[in-house]
Write a protein that holds these residues in place. Structure first.
Motif, PDB file in Angstrom:
ATOM      1  N   SER A  27     -61.503  54.534  16.269  1.00 23.24           N
ATOM      2  CA  SER A  27     -60.514  55.167  17.130  1.00 23.24           C
ATOM      3  C   SER A  27     -61.209  56.006  18.198  1.00 23.24           C
ATOM      4  CB  SER A  27     -59.578  56.047  16.300  1.00 23.24           C
ATOM      5  OG  SER A  27     -58.384  56.304  16.991  1.00 23.24           O
ATOM      6  N   GLY A  28     -60.682  55.921  19.411  1.00 25.59           N
ATOM      7  CA  GLY A  28     -61.231  56.648  20.530  1.00 25.59           C
ATOM      8  C   GLY A  28     -62.223  55.857  21.357  1.00 25.59           C
ATOM      9  N   MET A  29     -62.541  54.656  20.919  1.00 27.13           N
ATOM     10  CA  MET A  29     -63.526  53.836  21.628  1.00 27.13           C
ATOM     11  C   MET A  29     -62.956  53.221  22.896  1.00 27.13           C
ATOM     12  SD  MET A  29     -65.741  51.571  18.911  1.00 27.13           S
ATOM     13  CE  MET A  29     -67.248  52.210  18.198  1.00 27.13           C
ATOM     14  N   LEU A  30     -63.847  52.980  23.835  1.00 27.47           N
ATOM     15  CA  LEU A  30     -63.571  52.122  24.974  1.00 27.47           C
ATOM     16  C   LEU A  30     -64.256  50.794  24.675  1.00 27.47           C
ATOM     17  CD1 LEU A  30     -62.330  51.806  27.787  1.00 27.47           C
ATOM     18  CD2 LEU A  30     -64.488  52.636  28.743  1.00 27.47           C
ATOM     19  N   VAL A  31     -63.468  49.722  24.632  1.00 27.59           N
ATOM     20  CA  VAL A  31     -63.944  48.433  24.135  1.00 27.59           C
ATOM     21  C   VAL A  31     -63.897  47.377  25.236  1.00 27.59           C
ATOM     22  CG1 VAL A  31     -63.595  46.618  22.413  1.00 27.59           C
ATOM     23  CG2 VAL A  31     -63.128  49.001  21.819  1.00 27.59           C
ATOM     24  N   GLY A  32     -64.965  46.626  25.366  1.00 26.65           N
ATOM     25  CA  GLY A  32     -64.986  45.466  26.244  1.00 26.65           C
ATOM     26  C   GLY A  32     -64.506  44.244  25.481  1.00 26.65           C
ATOM     27  N   LEU A  33     -63.615  43.493  26.074  1.00 22.35           N
ATOM     28  CA  LEU A  33     -63.038  42.313  25.430  1.00 22.35           C
ATOM     29  C   LEU A  33     -63.597  41.063  26.079  1.00 22.35           C
ATOM     30  CD1 LEU A  33     -59.310  43.489  25.293  1.00 22.35           C
ATOM     31  CD2 LEU A  33     -61.053  43.701  23.494  1.00 22.35           C
ATOM     32  N   GLY A  34     -64.254  40.247  25.278  1.00 22.44           N
ATOM     33  CA  GLY A  34     -64.872  39.038  25.787  1.00 22.44           C
ATOM     34  C   GLY A  34     -63.880  37.931  26.054  1.00 22.44           C
ATOM     35  N   SER A  35     -64.419  36.766  26.402  1.00 25.80           N
ATOM     36  CA  SER A  35     -63.611  35.599  26.732  1.00 25.80           C
ATOM     37  C   SER A  35     -63.996  34.426  25.842  1.00 25.80           C
ATOM     38  CB  SER A  35     -63.801  35.215  28.205  1.00 25.80           C
ATOM     39  OG  SER A  35     -63.398  36.270  29.046  1.00 25.80           O
ATOM     40  N   GLY A  36     -63.098  33.468  25.739  1.00 23.30           N
ATOM     41  CA  GLY A  36     -63.352  32.297  24.910  1.00 23.30           C
ATOM     42  C   GLY A  36     -62.537  32.309  23.641  1.00 23.30           C
ATOM     43  N   SER A  37     -62.631  31.236  22.880  1.00 19.85           N
ATOM     44  CA  SER A  37     -61.757  31.047  21.721  1.00 19.85           C
ATOM     45  C   SER A  37     -62.007  32.053  20.605  1.00 19.85           C
ATOM     46  CB  SER A  37     -61.908  29.622  21.186  1.00 19.85           C
ATOM     47  OG  SER A  37     -63.264  29.350  20.861  1.00 19.85           O
ATOM     48  N   THR A  38     -63.271  32.371  20.318  1.00 19.91           N
ATOM     49  CA  THR A  38     -63.546  33.328  19.247  1.00 19.91           C
ATOM     50  C   THR A  38     -63.169  34.741  19.677  1.00 19.91           C
ATOM     51  OG1 THR A  38     -65.410  31.909  18.635  1.00 19.91           O
ATOM     52  CG2 THR A  38     -65.248  34.025  17.532  1.00 19.91           C
ATOM     53  N   ALA A  39     -63.465  35.087  20.918  1.00 20.42           N
ATOM     54  CA  ALA A  39     -63.055  36.397  21.435  1.00 20.42           C
ATOM     55  C   ALA A  39     -61.540  36.534  21.427  1.00 20.42           C
ATOM     56  CB  ALA A  39     -63.601  36.596  22.847  1.00 20.42           C
ATOM     57  N   ALA A  40     -60.838  35.437  21.649  1.00 23.14           N
ATOM     58  CA  ALA A  40     -59.370  35.470  21.625  1.00 23.14           C
ATOM     59  C   ALA A  40     -58.863  35.848  20.237  1.00 23.14           C
ATOM     60  CB  ALA A  40     -58.805  34.125  22.053  1.00 23.14           C
ATOM     61  N   PHE A  41     -59.521  35.340  19.193  1.00 27.16           N
ATOM     62  CA  PHE A  41     -59.143  35.726  17.832  1.00 27.16           C
ATOM     63  C   PHE A  41     -59.382  37.217  17.613  1.00 27.16           C
ATOM     64  CE2 PHE A  41     -59.855  31.134  16.611  1.00 27.16           C
ATOM     65  CZ  PHE A  41     -58.533  30.886  16.264  1.00 27.16           C
ATOM     66  N   PHE A  42     -60.476  37.748  18.188  1.00 25.17           N
ATOM     67  CA  PHE A  42     -60.744  39.186  18.049  1.00 25.17           C
ATOM     68  C   PHE A  42     -59.680  40.002  18.775  1.00 25.17           C
ATOM     69  CE2 PHE A  42     -62.488  43.087  19.870  1.00 25.17           C
ATOM     70  CZ  PHE A  42     -62.780  43.774  18.704  1.00 25.17           C
TER      71      PHE A  42
END
Length: 249
Positions: A27-42
């Motif tokens: 909690s409190g994090m700034l998160v980068g969200l990747g691309s692609g099928s596995t990142a989509a599951f995340f």
């Protein structure tokens, strides 16, 4: 050591790796969200965790497609700005070796992926077992290329032995595929890249290449699922079971 293998359940492995990566999020994090099928599951799993708990994070996505998924999942998004640093970025990979050198960009988001990876304190890769290789190069190496420079870039990459091919749209049309920045995407068929660092230097010196898909020295760890087993890989270290891995964040 994980060895490359084909699996009958790649989607299940992707889900397992993506869900295991939630252990890195606080909690409190700034998160980068990747691309692609596995990142989509995340992204889906992170959104579910936000909805079902008191987890509070903000995020920036590496592609328009991932941004749309994050909005659907209810993840609060922030726009790029000066001074912005990410506590954690979670992204996929097309290939990764024992040193966590990566080939990325199969989905065409390599520029934004590298921007966020470089602006992150910790890059975590999520992958199924088929992405682990002993040597990079089997997967075509993506380039993002300024349209005007395309003929000269193709000539220069061909001279390096890369057998470059301009990527076309997936609907089998003759229209060239473009990145979110409206640049062309070129796939280079080196077959083997025994010296990724050397190749990266050559590519960086070719005018018109906006970015290449070699991600070197950026990933701190990778969560890789092999069947029902989920392991954490770190550069030059033996794999560790994800459930017992001590997260350094």
């Amino acid at each position: 050591m994980i060895t490359p293998q084909q699996t009958a359940q790649p989607e299940q492995e992707k889900r397992l790796a993506a869900r295991a990566a939630l252990r890195w999020v606080r909690s409190g994090m700034l998160v980068g969200l990747g691309s692609g099928s596995t990142a989509a599951f995340f992204i889906a799993a992170l959104g579910e965790s936000i909805r079902q708990s008191d987890l509070q994070v903000q995020a920036t996505a590496t592609s328009l497609a991932s941004e749309a998924l994050a909005q659907q999942a209810g993840i609060p998004l922030v726009e790029p700005r000066r001074g912005l640093r990410f506590d954690l970025t979670v992204d996929g990979a097309d290939e990764l070796d024992a040193q966590l050198r990566l080939v990325k960009g199969g989905g065409g988001a390599l520029l934004r992926e590298k921007v966020l990876a470089t602006a992150s304190d910790y890059l975590l890769i999520v992958a199924d077992s088929s992405k682990v290789v002993t040597q990079l190069g089997r997967f075509p190496l993506p380039l993002e290329v300024v349209p005007f420079a395309l003929p000269w870039v193709l000539d220069a990459v061909a001279a390096l032995g890369g057998a470059p091919v301009l990527r076309s749209m997936k609907n089998d049309s003759m229209e060239a595929a473009r990145s979110d920045q409206n640049n062309f995407l070129v796939d280079c068929h080196f077959e083997a890249v025994p010296e990724p660092e050397r190749l990266a230097l050559h590519l960086q010196g070719i005018p018109g290449i906006v970015e290449h898909g070699l991600f070197l020295g950026l990933a701190q760890a990778a969560v890789v699922a092999r069947g029902a087993e989920v392991l954490v890989l770190q550069p030059g270290k033996e794999p560790v079971a994800a459930a017992s891995f001590s997260i350094p964040l």
